[in-house]
Design a protein around this motif. Structure first.
Motif, PDB file in Angstrom:
ATOM      1  N   ARG A 211       0.243  -2.956   3.402  1.00  0.00           N
ATOM      2  CA  ARG A 211      -0.304  -3.266   2.206  1.00  0.00           C
ATOM      3  C   ARG A 211      -1.271  -4.453   2.753  1.00  0.00           C
ATOM      4  O   ARG A 211      -2.422  -4.557   2.247  1.00  0.00           O
ATOM      5  CB  ARG A 211       0.612  -3.729   1.432  1.00  0.00           C
TER       6      ARG A 211
ATOM      7  N   ASP B  44       5.915  -0.599   4.934  1.00  0.00           N
ATOM      8  CA  ASP B  44       5.002  -0.380   3.818  1.00  0.00           C
ATOM      9  C   ASP B  44       4.266  -1.887   3.497  1.00  0.00           C
ATOM     10  O   ASP B  44       3.015  -1.943   2.947  1.00  0.00           O
ATOM     11  CB  ASP B  44       5.639  -0.097   2.743  1.00  0.00           C
ATOM     12  N   TYR B  45       4.848  -2.922   3.571  1.00  0.00           N
ATOM     13  CA  TYR B  45       4.352  -4.220   3.157  1.00  0.00           C
ATOM     14  C   TYR B  45       3.253  -4.553   4.380  1.00  0.00           C
ATOM     15  O   TYR B  45       2.060  -5.051   3.959  1.00  0.00           O
ATOM     16  CB  TYR B  45       5.550  -5.362   3.153  1.00  0.00           C
TER      17      TYR B  45
ATOM     18  N   SER C  11      -4.244  -3.084   4.685  1.00  0.00           N
ATOM     19  CA  SER C  11      -5.333  -2.579   4.056  1.00  0.00           C
ATOM     20  C   SER C  11      -6.093  -3.770   3.304  1.00  0.00           C
ATOM     21  O   SER C  11      -7.471  -3.671   3.185  1.00  0.00           O
ATOM     22  CB  SER C  11      -4.407  -1.738   2.859  1.00  0.00           C
TER      23      SER C  11
END
Length: 379
Positions: free
Chosen positions: A191, A187-188, A194
Motif C-alpha cells: 500500500r 500488504d501494508y 503504491s
C-alpha cells in the motif's frame, strides 16, 4: 581463553566484549563488529588458578635471571635459584628485598576456550519481530505490546555484534516506530509503495528526478512519517543535484521484484507468458522487468506446455540445512548452480562456498551438457 590478535587489541584498547546466548544456545563472544564462536578445548598442561599472583616483572626476578644467565653454566638450577634469593635479599637500597609469599591454588583446569570468528546468528531476529508486524495505524490496537522490542532488547537476545545487528535490521527492512523495531506486513508495504510510485505519474517526474520533499509532503496524511522516511530510503538512491536540491531515483530492480512478489502471492501456478505481461504492466512506465529478478522468489518450468511460473520464496524454507535441501529436491528434482544458489547462499562461509555446499549435500550429474544437482540419496 585463547585470544587472536584482533581480540587482544580490543581488550588492550579497553573496548567492550560481550558474551551472548540463552540457556538453550551455544554462547558466542561479540566485539563491536564481529562474532566469535566459543569452543572448549583440552590442554595437556595443567592451568592453575592463583589469585593475586605476581609475575617476574613485578618482582624483579626478570632482572635477576638476566644476571644469572651470564654466570657459569656449571651451577645447578637449584644453586642458581638460591643465589637469586640471596642476591635479592642482599640488594642495595634502590630495590626492596624479595620475599617468598604463600599462595593458595584455588583450582586446576585441563581445558580452555578457543574463540573462532563465525557468522552472526540472526535467524532469531525475524522470529522476534514477526509477531508485531505493522499493518497500519488503524490496527495498532490489536498488537500485543509485550512482543515489541527496542534496540537494547534485540541486542541482548540476538547473537551478533552491534555492526552485524545494524546491518541485518537494514537488510530485513525493520523500521523504528515509537522506539520499537517493527516489520511491515506485506500488504501494508504494498500500500505504501503504491502511494510512492503513484506520485511519479501524478507529478510527471522523470525516473531519476524524484523529489523527497514533495513525496513526504504529499503523503504525510496517509502514512506515518517514520514509515514514509524509511520506505523512501529502502527503495531509492540519490541521483542528481540541481542547485541546492538533491533528487532521487527508485531502485528499479527492487521495485520490480517486489511487484512480482505481489502477483505471485496468489496460490498456484501461472502461465509464464501471461505473468510476464502482467508484471510489465504493473511497474511504472520506464522500468524494465527481467526474469533474472525472479531468482529466489519464484521457480520457472519451461519443460511444460504452456510454460509456468509459481512463487517459491527463500524466506519460506526451513532453517535447518538438511531439511532445506530435502524441500528443494522435493520441489524440483534437478537444479543448476544458478537456480539453487539463492536458496542456500546464506549457509556459505569464507571456507565453504555454494559449490562446496552442493558437493556436501547434493549429487552432481550432467544433463544436456549442463551440470545439475539432485538429492544425494535418491529413492
Amino acid at each position: 581463553m585463547l585470544l587472536d590478535d584482533n581480540l587482544l587489541k580490543e581488550i588492550e584498547a579497553g573496548n567492550q566484549l560481550i558474551f551472548k546466548g540463552d540457556p538453550d544456545e551455544n554462547a558466542v563472544l561479540c566485539t563491536s563488529s564481529k562474532t566469535y564462536d566459543i569452543k572448549e578445548a583440552e590442554t595437556s598442561n595443567s592451568l592453575l588458578l592463583v589469585p593475586e599472583l605476581l609475575f617476574a616483572a613485578s618482582t624483579g626476578l626478570d632482572e635477576t635471571i638476566a644476571n644469572n644467565s651470564i654466570e657459569g653454566d656449571s651451577d645447578s638450577s637449584f644453586d642458581k635459584s638460591n643465589a637469586s634469593l640471596n642476591k635479592s635479599a642482599d640488594s642495595d637500597d634502590r630495590k626492596p628485598p624479595r620475599e617468598i609469599v604463600h599462595k593458595d591454588i584455588r583450582s586446576t583446569f585441563f581445558t580452555y576456550y578457543e574463540l573462532k570468528p563465525c557468522k552472526p546468528r540472526l535467524s532469531k531476529l525475524m522470529k522476534l519481530l514477526e509477531a508485531s508486524r505493522y499493518r497500519g495505524p488503524e490496527l495498532e490496537y490489536a498488537v500485543d505490546k509485550s512482543k515489541l522490542y527496542n534496540y537494547e532488547d534485540l541486542s541482548d537476545q540476538i547473537q551478533a555484534s552491534k555492526a552485524e545487528l545494524d546491518e541485518e535490521l537494514t537488510n530485513i527492512q525493520a523500521i523504528k516506530i515509537d522506539n520499537y523495531y517493527r516489520l511491515l506486513e506485506f500488504d501494508y508495504e504494498f500500500r505504501v509503495l503504491s502511494h510512492l510510485l503513484d506520485l511519479i505519474e501524478e507529478n510527471s517526474w522523470p525516473l531519476d528526478k524524484i523529489s523527497k520533499e514533495a513525496t513526504l509532503e504529499s503523503l504525510k496524511d496517509l502514512v506515518p512519517n517514520s514509515i514514509l522516511e524509511a520506505m523512501f530510503e529502502f527503495y531509492t538512491n540519490a541521483s542528481v543535484v540541481e542547485g541546492d536540491t538533491q533528487y532521487y531515483e527508485y531502485k528499479q530492480d527492487k521495485v520490480c521484484q517486489f511487484l512480482a512478489r505481489v502477483l505471485l502471492k496468489s496460490a498456484g501456478k501461472f502461465n509464464l507468458t501471461e505473468f510476464l505481461q502482467a508484471w510489465r504492466d504493473s511497474v511504472p512506465e520506464g522500468m524494465t522487468t527481467d526474469e533474472s529478478l525472479l531468482s529466489g522468489i519464484a521457480l520457472i518450468d519451461k519443460t511444460t506446455t504452456p510454460q509456468v511460473v509459481w512463487g517459491f520464496a527463500e524466506s519460506d524454507l526451513p532453517e535447518d540445512i538438511n531439511q532445506r535441501f530435502k524441500v528443494l529436491f522435493q520441489t524440483k528434482a534437478k537444479w543448476t548452480v544458478n537456480e539453487i544458489s539463492p536458496y542456500i547462499q546464506l549457509y556459505a562461509t569464507e571456507k565453504l562456498n555454494v559449490n562446496a555446499l552442493l558437493t556436501k549435500y547434493a549429487r552432481a550429474s550432467t544433463q544436456d551438457g549442463v551440470r545439475v544437482f539432485s538429492a544425494k540419496h535418491m529413492k
